[in-house]
Write a protein that holds these residues in place. Structure first.
Motif, PDB file in Angstrom:
ATOM      1  N   ALA A   1      68.398  10.545 -10.766  1.00 39.20           N
ATOM      2  CA  ALA A   1      69.062  11.396  -9.780  1.00 39.20           C
ATOM      3  C   ALA A   1      68.022  12.279  -9.120  1.00 39.20           C
ATOM      4  O   ALA A   1      67.029  12.674  -9.738  1.00 39.20           O
ATOM      5  N   ASP A   2      68.281  12.588  -7.887  1.00 39.15           N
ATOM      6  CA  ASP A   2      67.407  13.482  -7.135  1.00 39.15           C
ATOM      7  C   ASP A   2      67.380  14.841  -7.845  1.00 39.15           C
ATOM      8  O   ASP A   2      68.435  15.374  -8.214  1.00 39.15           O
ATOM      9  N   PRO A   3      66.202  15.438  -8.053  1.00 39.07           N
ATOM     10  CA  PRO A   3      66.121  16.733  -8.748  1.00 39.07           C
ATOM     11  C   PRO A   3      66.968  17.826  -8.090  1.00 39.07           C
ATOM     12  O   PRO A   3      67.519  18.684  -8.780  1.00 39.07           O
ATOM     13  N   ALA A   4      67.078  17.796  -6.775  1.00 33.66           N
ATOM     14  CA  ALA A   4      67.900  18.800  -6.091  1.00 33.66           C
ATOM     15  C   ALA A   4      69.370  18.639  -6.472  1.00 33.66           C
ATOM     16  O   ALA A   4      70.079  19.634  -6.699  1.00 33.66           O
ATOM     17  N   LEU A   5      69.830  17.409  -6.561  1.00 32.84           N
ATOM     18  CA  LEU A   5      71.212  17.156  -6.965  1.00 32.84           C
ATOM     19  C   LEU A   5      71.443  17.643  -8.397  1.00 32.84           C
ATOM     20  O   LEU A   5      72.476  18.256  -8.689  1.00 32.84           O
ATOM     21  N   VAL A   6      70.497  17.397  -9.269  1.00 35.50           N
ATOM     22  CA  VAL A   6      70.608  17.851 -10.655  1.00 35.50           C
ATOM     23  C   VAL A   6      70.705  19.376 -10.702  1.00 35.50           C
ATOM     24  O   VAL A   6      71.554  19.938 -11.396  1.00 35.50           O
TER      25      VAL A   6
END
Length: 76
Positions: A60-65
């Motif tokens: 998952a994209d770190p920003a989404l996490v």
């Protein structure tokens, strides 16, 4: 075997993998699975599906996490 037993077994199989089930229910399920090839096959199919899901790597994209973690903390 009556349909209600199969329905109960299916519910218990699902619950067993998710949250666990009480010992008396586990005993009933074990006895049922020992006698019922249909439900035993269903339990095996569920187990294989869970093993396959656990073997998949999800990225998952770190920003989404970060956003998801922040929202979970907000609601917790």
């Amino acid at each position: 075997m009556n349909p209600q037993d199969h329905e109960r077994a299916c519910r218990l199989i699902d619950a067993w993998h998710v949250e666990g089930i009480p010992a008396p229910e586990q005993e009933w399920l074990d006895a049922h699975l020992a006698e019922c090839t249909e439900c035993r096959a269903q339990a095996l199919t569920n187990e294989r599906a869970l093993q396959l899901l656990r073997s998949v790597t999800v990225r998952a994209d770190p920003a989404l996490v970060s956003v998801t973690q922040a929202r979970v903390r907000l609601w917790a």
